[in-house]
Write a protein that holds these residues in place. Structure first.
Motif, PDB file in Angstrom:
ATOM      1  N   VAL A 252       0.850  -1.181   0.000  1.00 28.97           N
ATOM      2  CA  VAL A 252       0.000   0.000   0.000  1.00 28.97           C
ATOM      3  C   VAL A 252       0.895   1.243   0.000  1.00 28.97           C
ATOM      4  O   VAL A 252       1.837   1.341   0.804  1.00 28.97           O
ATOM      5  CB  VAL A 252      -0.926   0.027   1.235  1.00 28.97           C
ATOM      6  CG1 VAL A 252      -1.782   1.285   1.239  1.00 28.97           C
ATOM      7  CG2 VAL A 252      -1.807  -1.218   1.260  1.00 28.97           C
ATOM      8  N   VAL A 253       0.594   2.174  -0.899  1.00 32.90           N
ATOM      9  CA  VAL A 253       1.351   3.431  -0.967  1.00 32.90           C
ATOM     10  C   VAL A 253       0.684   4.445  -0.039  1.00 32.90           C
ATOM     11  O   VAL A 253      -0.544   4.626  -0.079  1.00 32.90           O
ATOM     12  CB  VAL A 253       1.381   3.971  -2.409  1.00 32.90           C
ATOM     13  CG1 VAL A 253       2.148   5.303  -2.453  1.00 32.90           C
ATOM     14  CG2 VAL A 253       2.024   2.963  -3.341  1.00 32.90           C
ATOM     15  N   ARG A 282       6.393   9.997   0.807  1.00 33.31           N
ATOM     16  CA  ARG A 282       5.623   8.929   0.164  1.00 33.31           C
ATOM     17  C   ARG A 282       6.447   7.640   0.212  1.00 33.31           C
ATOM     18  O   ARG A 282       7.596   7.608  -0.226  1.00 33.31           O
ATOM     19  CB  ARG A 282       5.281   9.287  -1.278  1.00 33.31           C
ATOM     20  CG  ARG A 282       4.466   8.219  -1.996  1.00 33.31           C
ATOM     21  CD  ARG A 282       3.741   8.792  -3.188  1.00 33.31           C
ATOM     22  NE  ARG A 282       2.714   9.745  -2.766  1.00 33.31           N
ATOM     23  CZ  ARG A 282       1.906  10.386  -3.620  1.00 33.31           C
ATOM     24  NH1 ARG A 282       2.003  10.167  -4.930  1.00 33.31           N
ATOM     25  NH2 ARG A 282       1.005  11.241  -3.172  1.00 33.31           N
ATOM     26  N   TYR A 290      -6.385  -5.831   4.244  1.00 37.88           N
ATOM     27  CA  TYR A 290      -6.824  -4.451   4.411  1.00 37.88           C
ATOM     28  C   TYR A 290      -7.446  -4.193   5.779  1.00 37.88           C
ATOM     29  O   TYR A 290      -7.492  -3.047   6.233  1.00 37.88           O
ATOM     30  CB  TYR A 290      -7.803  -4.070   3.301  1.00 37.88           C
ATOM     31  CG  TYR A 290      -7.157  -3.955   1.937  1.00 37.88           C
ATOM     32  CD1 TYR A 290      -5.875  -3.418   1.808  1.00 37.88           C
ATOM     33  CD2 TYR A 290      -7.809  -4.382   0.792  1.00 37.88           C
ATOM     34  CE1 TYR A 290      -5.266  -3.323   0.574  1.00 37.88           C
ATOM     35  CE2 TYR A 290      -7.202  -4.279  -0.457  1.00 37.88           C
ATOM     36  CZ  TYR A 290      -5.927  -3.759  -0.560  1.00 37.88           C
ATOM     37  OH  TYR A 290      -5.312  -3.657  -1.787  1.00 37.88           O
ATOM     38  N   VAL A 306      -3.683   7.207   2.899  1.00 38.65           N
ATOM     39  CA  VAL A 306      -3.559   6.108   1.942  1.00 38.65           C
ATOM     40  C   VAL A 306      -3.715   6.665   0.532  1.00 38.65           C
ATOM     41  O   VAL A 306      -4.706   7.356   0.226  1.00 38.65           O
ATOM     42  CB  VAL A 306      -4.624   5.018   2.213  1.00 38.65           C
ATOM     43  CG1 VAL A 306      -4.515   3.905   1.160  1.00 38.65           C
ATOM     44  CG2 VAL A 306      -4.450   4.443   3.609  1.00 38.65           C
ATOM     45  N   ILE A 307      -2.767   6.357  -0.347  1.00 42.10           N
ATOM     46  CA  ILE A 307      -2.771   6.873  -1.724  1.00 42.10           C
ATOM     47  C   ILE A 307      -3.293   5.831  -2.703  1.00 42.10           C
ATOM     48  O   ILE A 307      -4.185   6.093  -3.502  1.00 42.10           O
ATOM     49  CB  ILE A 307      -1.359   7.320  -2.135  1.00 42.10           C
ATOM     50  CG1 ILE A 307      -0.834   8.375  -1.136  1.00 42.10           C
ATOM     51  CG2 ILE A 307      -1.361   7.875  -3.550  1.00 42.10           C
ATOM     52  CD1 ILE A 307      -1.696   9.609  -1.015  1.00 42.10           C
ATOM     53  N   GLU A 308      -2.761   4.641  -2.673  1.00 39.00           N
ATOM     54  CA  GLU A 308      -3.190   3.562  -3.572  1.00 39.00           C
ATOM     55  C   GLU A 308      -2.767   2.213  -2.981  1.00 39.00           C
ATOM     56  O   GLU A 308      -1.928   2.191  -2.073  1.00 39.00           O
ATOM     57  CB  GLU A 308      -2.598   3.757  -4.974  1.00 39.00           C
ATOM     58  CG  GLU A 308      -1.082   3.806  -5.013  1.00 39.00           C
ATOM     59  CD  GLU A 308      -0.534   4.047  -6.414  1.00 39.00           C
ATOM     60  OE1 GLU A 308       0.579   3.573  -6.657  1.00 39.00           O
ATOM     61  OE2 GLU A 308      -1.200   4.685  -7.251  1.00 39.00           O
ATOM     62  N   PRO A 309      -3.420   1.147  -3.450  1.00 37.11           N
ATOM     63  CA  PRO A 309      -4.406   1.029  -4.521  1.00 37.11           C
ATOM     64  C   PRO A 309      -5.775   1.540  -4.089  1.00 37.11           C
ATOM     65  O   PRO A 309      -6.009   1.804  -2.905  1.00 37.11           O
ATOM     66  CB  PRO A 309      -4.425  -0.471  -4.804  1.00 37.11           C
ATOM     67  CG  PRO A 309      -4.075  -1.094  -3.498  1.00 37.11           C
ATOM     68  CD  PRO A 309      -3.063  -0.164  -2.880  1.00 37.11           C
ATOM     69  N   ALA A 310      -6.670   1.630  -5.064  1.00 38.29           N
ATOM     70  CA  ALA A 310      -8.009   2.171  -4.802  1.00 38.29           C
ATOM     71  C   ALA A 310      -8.759   1.325  -3.788  1.00 38.29           C
ATOM     72  O   ALA A 310      -9.515   1.850  -2.970  1.00 38.29           O
ATOM     73  CB  ALA A 310      -8.802   2.254  -6.119  1.00 38.29           C
ATOM     74  N   GLU A 311      -8.537  -0.014  -3.806  1.00 34.43           N
ATOM     75  CA  GLU A 311      -9.218  -0.905  -2.863  1.00 34.43           C
ATOM     76  C   GLU A 311      -8.825  -0.573  -1.426  1.00 34.43           C
ATOM     77  O   GLU A 311      -9.651  -0.628  -0.518  1.00 34.43           O
ATOM     78  CB  GLU A 311      -8.904  -2.367  -3.171  1.00 34.43           C
ATOM     79  CG  GLU A 311      -9.414  -2.857  -4.510  1.00 34.43           C
ATOM     80  CD  GLU A 311      -8.400  -2.647  -5.611  1.00 34.43           C
ATOM     81  OE1 GLU A 311      -8.549  -3.274  -6.664  1.00 34.43           O
ATOM     82  OE2 GLU A 311      -7.454  -1.844  -5.423  1.00 34.43           O
ATOM     83  N   ARG A 313      -7.787   2.437  -0.323  1.00 34.70           N
ATOM     84  CA  ARG A 313      -8.407   3.711   0.037  1.00 34.70           C
ATOM     85  C   ARG A 313      -9.877   3.503   0.401  1.00 34.70           C
ATOM     86  O   ARG A 313     -10.369   4.045   1.388  1.00 34.70           O
ATOM     87  CB  ARG A 313      -8.293   4.705  -1.126  1.00 34.70           C
ATOM     88  CG  ARG A 313      -6.897   5.244  -1.350  1.00 34.70           C
ATOM     89  CD  ARG A 313      -6.877   6.193  -2.544  1.00 34.70           C
ATOM     90  NE  ARG A 313      -7.792   7.316  -2.372  1.00 34.70           N
ATOM     91  CZ  ARG A 313      -7.488   8.458  -1.762  1.00 34.70           C
ATOM     92  NH1 ARG A 313      -6.266   8.616  -1.241  1.00 34.70           N
ATOM     93  NH2 ARG A 313      -8.366   9.430  -1.668  1.00 34.70           N
TER      94      ARG A 313
END
Length: 328
Positions: A252-253, A282, A290, A306-311, A313
């Protein structure tokens, strides 16, 4: 018919016997002649002769002549009247280096901790070593000990059951509430119990997953010992480090305040690239799922995004919105 007279020791056997008898007596504050004879499988008179010889044995001092303190001595009243052997003066052996009181206390604290772990099932050996350390210090032991703490006290029944399963060589079965909130019945070969901060974990071979898994003890319920024999033991299984990264972990970014970076050190994988992003850094963290990410972010409000992935976030945002809704 008179009992046969015991055969006298040969010189070499006599020396070996005496070298064994002295440590035996030193390990025991008081022992009867009969007990010593039974232990060594010899006649009681041979024990008495050996004790009389020990009492005139020693090491000459600085004068090269034997003084009273240069010889072993015993409690003669106890020996002659009660047939008991009590060493009152020890020679040469007492001059060997000894642990300080603090060193011995630290070792005993470690032994107390080990005695609570299931893979160290031989409590008799640990108790014997603890007793020897207590007697072998250069001074009185420091008044310290391992405090169980509230978490350990509440988990005592589970720890006892895990220890018993290892001692009996039987598999352990229990209900487990995982981090996602799902409850499953697990059957496990217990391998090790470890603690980190105030949390206790069972490391074991999970027969459901067919791999080594880590279980938090406070999430275990309805534990029981089965009739099935253990198939994997600690000596046969290579245990990874507690919370070591697994291939299936998720990356996770995130953006994080620089001062909070040390708090995430255990989650940032080796070789991860970090760069400045405005007034934040970053970087990448690894989590097993998750749900664990939600708890991590919630523990650091306002300092991690949380930046990515969308899941990832979405998982954190939905969880936060659900929590906030409960306060309305």
């Amino acid at each position: 018919m008179a009992a046969p007279k015991p055969q006298p020791f040969q010189a070499r056997d006599k020396l070996a016997f005496l070298l064994s008898l002295v440590p035996y007596l030193m390990d025991r504050d008081r022992v009867t002649v009969a007990e010593a004879a039974e232990h060594f499988g010899v006649d009681a008179d041979q024990i008495r002769d050996a004790v009389n010889l020990i009492a005139v044995s020693g090491l000459p001092g600085d004068t090269s002549a034997y003084q009273h303190d240069d010889l072993f001595d015993i409690d003669w009243d106890a020996f002659e009247q009660d047939d008991e052997i009590v060493l009152t003066n020890r020679v040469a052996i007492d001059d060997s280096p000894r642990f300080s009181a603090r060193e011995a206390s630290a070792l005993i604290m470690g032994l107390q901790y080990l005695s609570a772990l299931p893979e160290y099932a031989d409590r008799a050996s640990i108790a014997s070593l603890t007793s020897k350390l207590s007697r072998g210090t250069s001074g009185g032991l420091a008044p310290v000990g391992v405090e169980g703490g509230e978490s350990r006290e509440s988990l005592a029944p589970s720890l006892q059951l895990i220890r018993e399963s290892v001692e009996r060589g039987l598999q352990l079965e229990f209900d487990y509430l995982n981090a996602r909130g799902d409850r499953e019945r697990r059957r496990v070969d217990a391998l090790r119990v470890e603690s980190m901060d105030d949390d206790w974990y069972l490391r074991g071979w999970c027969h459901l997953r067919e791999a080594v898994r880590t279980f938090r003890l406070d999430r275990i319920s309805e534990p029981s010992i089965t009739d099935a024999a253990i198939e994997h033991r600690a000596v046969d299984v290579r245990l990874p480090e507690l919370f070591a990264a697994a291939p299936e972990d998720l990356e996770v970014v995130i953006d994080v305040v620089p001062s909070a970076m040390p708090l995430l050190a255990d989650y940032i994988p080796d070789g991860a690239r970090s760069r400045d992003e405005g007034d934040r850094i970053r970087t990448v963290v690894r989590v097993s799922h998750y749900h664990g990410l939600k708890r991590l972010i919630a523990s650091m409000p306002g300092v991690v995004t949380v930046i990515e992935p969308a899941e990832a976030r979405a998982a954190v945002a939905d969880w936060a919105a659900e929590a906030a809704a409960r306060y309305r």
